[in-house]
Design a protein around this motif. Structure first.
Motif, PDB file in Angstrom:
ATOM      1  N   ASN A 230       0.857  -1.197   0.000  1.00 32.27           N
ATOM      2  CA  ASN A 230       0.000   0.000   0.000  1.00 32.27           C
ATOM      3  C   ASN A 230       0.889   1.242   0.000  1.00 32.27           C
ATOM      4  N   GLY A 231       0.542   2.190  -0.892  1.00 35.67           N
ATOM      5  CA  GLY A 231       1.268   3.462  -0.905  1.00 35.67           C
ATOM      6  C   GLY A 231       2.584   3.435  -1.670  1.00 35.67           C
ATOM      7  N   CYS A 232       2.896   2.318  -2.372  1.00 36.68           N
ATOM      8  CA  CYS A 232       4.197   2.256  -3.069  1.00 36.68           C
ATOM      9  C   CYS A 232       4.165   3.034  -4.394  1.00 36.68           C
ATOM     10  N   GLY A 233       2.975   3.414  -4.866  1.00 35.64           N
ATOM     11  CA  GLY A 233       2.915   4.268  -6.056  1.00 35.64           C
ATOM     12  C   GLY A 233       2.243   3.673  -7.286  1.00 35.64           C
ATOM     13  N   LYS A 234       1.524   2.545  -7.133  1.00 35.00           N
ATOM     14  CA  LYS A 234       0.917   1.881  -8.293  1.00 35.00           C
ATOM     15  C   LYS A 234      -0.135   2.761  -8.968  1.00 35.00           C
ATOM     16  N   THR A 235      -1.054   3.299  -8.153  1.00 36.40           N
ATOM     17  CA  THR A 235      -2.132   4.127  -8.711  1.00 36.40           C
ATOM     18  C   THR A 235      -1.561   5.410  -9.321  1.00 36.40           C
TER      19      THR A 235
ATOM     20  N   LEU B 187      10.900   0.958  -9.023  1.00 39.62           N
ATOM     21  CA  LEU B 187      10.815  -0.422  -9.478  1.00 39.62           C
ATOM     22  C   LEU B 187      11.952  -1.193  -8.821  1.00 39.62           C
ATOM     23  N   GLN B 188      11.604  -2.198  -8.006  1.00 37.70           N
ATOM     24  CA  GLN B 188      12.645  -2.929  -7.276  1.00 37.70           C
ATOM     25  C   GLN B 188      13.165  -4.124  -8.047  1.00 37.70           C
ATOM     26  N   VAL B 189      12.225  -4.828  -8.684  1.00 34.74           N
ATOM     27  CA  VAL B 189      12.635  -6.025  -9.420  1.00 34.74           C
ATOM     28  C   VAL B 189      11.563  -6.312 -10.465  1.00 34.74           C
ATOM     29  N   GLU B 190      11.957  -6.928 -11.569  1.00 34.17           N
ATOM     30  CA  GLU B 190      10.965  -7.341 -12.570  1.00 34.17           C
ATOM     31  C   GLU B 190      11.406  -8.663 -13.179  1.00 34.17           C
ATOM     32  N   GLY B 191      10.459  -9.371 -13.777  1.00 31.28           N
ATOM     33  CA  GLY B 191      10.792 -10.647 -14.400  1.00 31.28           C
ATOM     34  C   GLY B 191       9.559 -11.522 -14.521  1.00 31.28           C
ATOM     35  N   THR B 192       9.774 -12.770 -14.954  1.00 31.94           N
ATOM     36  CA  THR B 192       8.650 -13.706 -15.028  1.00 31.94           C
ATOM     37  C   THR B 192       8.239 -14.047 -13.587  1.00 31.94           C
TER      38      THR B 192
ATOM     39  N   GLN C 174      12.939 -15.430  -5.691  1.00 36.68           N
ATOM     40  CA  GLN C 174      13.719 -14.598  -4.767  1.00 36.68           C
ATOM     41  C   GLN C 174      12.914 -14.377  -3.482  1.00 36.68           C
ATOM     42  N   ARG C 175      12.735 -15.456  -2.771  1.00 35.20           N
ATOM     43  CA  ARG C 175      11.837 -15.443  -1.624  1.00 35.20           C
ATOM     44  C   ARG C 175      12.230 -14.426  -0.553  1.00 35.20           C
ATOM     45  N   GLN C 176      13.534 -14.378  -0.257  1.00 32.90           N
ATOM     46  CA  GLN C 176      13.989 -13.458   0.799  1.00 32.90           C
ATOM     47  C   GLN C 176      13.730 -12.009   0.423  1.00 32.90           C
ATOM     48  N   LEU C 177      14.021 -11.685  -0.835  1.00 35.98           N
ATOM     49  CA  LEU C 177      13.811 -10.323  -1.317  1.00 35.98           C
ATOM     50  C   LEU C 177      12.329  -9.960  -1.219  1.00 35.98           C
ATOM     51  N   MET C 178      11.459 -10.896  -1.642  1.00 37.39           N
ATOM     52  CA  MET C 178      10.020 -10.622  -1.646  1.00 37.39           C
ATOM     53  C   MET C 178       9.491 -10.502  -0.216  1.00 37.39           C
ATOM     54  N   GLU C 179      10.062 -11.279   0.682  1.00 35.72           N
ATOM     55  CA  GLU C 179       9.653 -11.133   2.083  1.00 35.72           C
ATOM     56  C   GLU C 179      10.152  -9.809   2.650  1.00 35.72           C
ATOM     57  N   GLY C 180      11.358  -9.419   2.254  1.00 34.85           N
ATOM     58  CA  GLY C 180      11.928  -8.141   2.690  1.00 34.85           C
ATOM     59  C   GLY C 180      11.098  -6.959   2.213  1.00 34.85           C
ATOM     60  N   LEU C 181      10.437  -7.123   1.067  1.00 31.61           N
ATOM     61  CA  LEU C 181       9.593  -6.045   0.525  1.00 31.61           C
ATOM     62  C   LEU C 181       8.194  -6.081   1.131  1.00 31.61           C
ATOM     63  N   GLY C 182       7.975  -7.018   2.044  1.00 26.28           N
ATOM     64  CA  GLY C 182       6.682  -7.105   2.735  1.00 26.28           C
ATOM     65  C   GLY C 182       5.613  -7.771   1.896  1.00 26.28           C
ATOM     66  N   LEU C 183       6.013  -8.516   0.856  1.00 25.90           N
ATOM     67  CA  LEU C 183       5.023  -9.125  -0.030  1.00 25.90           C
ATOM     68  C   LEU C 183       4.950 -10.642   0.140  1.00 25.90           C
TER      69      LEU C 183
END
Ligand SMILES: Nc1ncnc2c1ncn2[C@@H]1O[C@H](COP(=O)(O)OP(=O)(O)OP(=O)(O)O)[C@@H](O)[C@H]1O
Ligand SMILES: [Mg+2]
Length: 276
Positions: free
Chosen positions: A39-44, A217-222, A229-238
């Motif tokens: 929430n609030g990261c800038g998507k909208t 933009l932190q990361v992109e890909g399939t 990248q589980r650790q990274l995604m957990e670090g981003l709160g996702l």
């Protein structure tokens, strides 16, 4: 290249820090893109920049290789090609009845009356709104309003369709119906970019994932490469999708789900064939 953001910065009036901060990304043709982020990261904000509702203070946004222009005529043309479905349907609906709401954008396209009425009939059918055609918009349920707001944009047949939380308020039946409709229009050549918090949906649906954090933009890909990248995604709160989590837990235990599936990518394809 359909749309390109080059080092974009956008700060809301009176805000302390930028909502979008040195963001660069590219949207190619005919793919299924998804944006995720807290929430609030800038998507909208990013979506509103993409269809010219906001103008960046720094950087260049290009549509089909050309920098956006912000005069009335250029913006009208851009918004016919870059359709935006708002997060909140209340902000989108303008007509008194469902049918009138659908006709609103079409009148600006300079189409013949026959084509306008054909497109309205087809859209009413496609979105299962025929029974509600003459219903006042303010009598609709929130889910029905969301469905109408998506129909309002799709009826213009945009080249790039931006959907902000499209499945919010939709029941499971309408969610499935929407996914089928999106798959159908994407197959006909429309590029789709969806902002959502539904990780299980993007895991199965998207071709390419954009992960945002703090206006960048932190990361992109399939989906396979991003969620690896589980650790990274957990670090981003996702975190990672529940079904991938279960797969990893099961595949590390003696309880085999399906012995023919040897890795996470095969697992995703297997579920995709069953569900999507
Ligand atoms: N009108 C506004 N004025 C000032 N700040 C705003 C305004 N709208 C949004 N913001 C701020 O800009 C940042 C990005 O907001 P945005 O709505 O783009 O996030 P989002 O990723 O869409 O969040 P969500 O997942 O909750 O929909 C947030 O910090 C928000 O507080
Ligand atoms: Mg938002």
């Amino acid at each position: 290249m359909l749309m390109e953001f080059e080092e974009i910065e956008y700060t809301y009036p009176c805000a302390q820090k930028p909502a979008i901060n040195c963001l660069s990304l590219q949207i190619g043709q005919c793919k299924r893109y998804a944006i995720i982020g807290r929430n609030g990261c800038g998507k909208t904000t990013l979506f509103r920049l993409a269809n010219g509702l906001y103008r960046p203070q720094k950087g260049i946004i290009r549509w089909q290789e050309k920098p956006l222009k912000y005069n009335h005529t250029a913006l009208n043309k851009l918004r016919q090609q870059v359709g935006l479905v708002f997060q909140d349907p209340e902000q989108q609906l303008v007509g008194t009845t469902v049918e009138e709401d659908l006709s609103y954008g079409l009148c600006n396209l300079g189409l013949k009356p026959r084509e306008i009425s054909d497109r309205i009939q087809q859209t009413l059918t496609e979105f299962e709104l025929t029974d509600l055609a003459y219903t006042p918009v303010n009598y609709l349920s929130l889910g029905q309003k969301k469905r109408l707001s998506i129909a309002d944009v799709m009826i213009l047949q945009p080249k790039l369709l931006l959907l902000d939380e499209p499945t919010a308020y939709l029941d499971p039946y309408q969610t499935r119906h929407l996914i089928n409709t999106l798959n159908y229009i994407q197959a006909k050549g429309t590029t789709i970019l969806i902002a959502t918090h539904d990780l299980d949906f993007v895991y199965l649906w998207a071709d390419w994932l954009l992960v945002m954090d703090n206006g960048q933009l932190q990361v992109e890909g399939t989906p396979d490469n991003v969620f690896k990248q589980r650790q990274l995604m957990e670090g981003l709160g996702l975190g990672i999708p529940l079904m991938l989590n279960l797969w990893q837990t099961w595949s590390n235990s003696s309880f085999a789900v399906n012995s023919s599936l040897s890795d996470a990518q095969q697992f995703r394809q297997w579920i995709q064939q069953k569900w999507m």
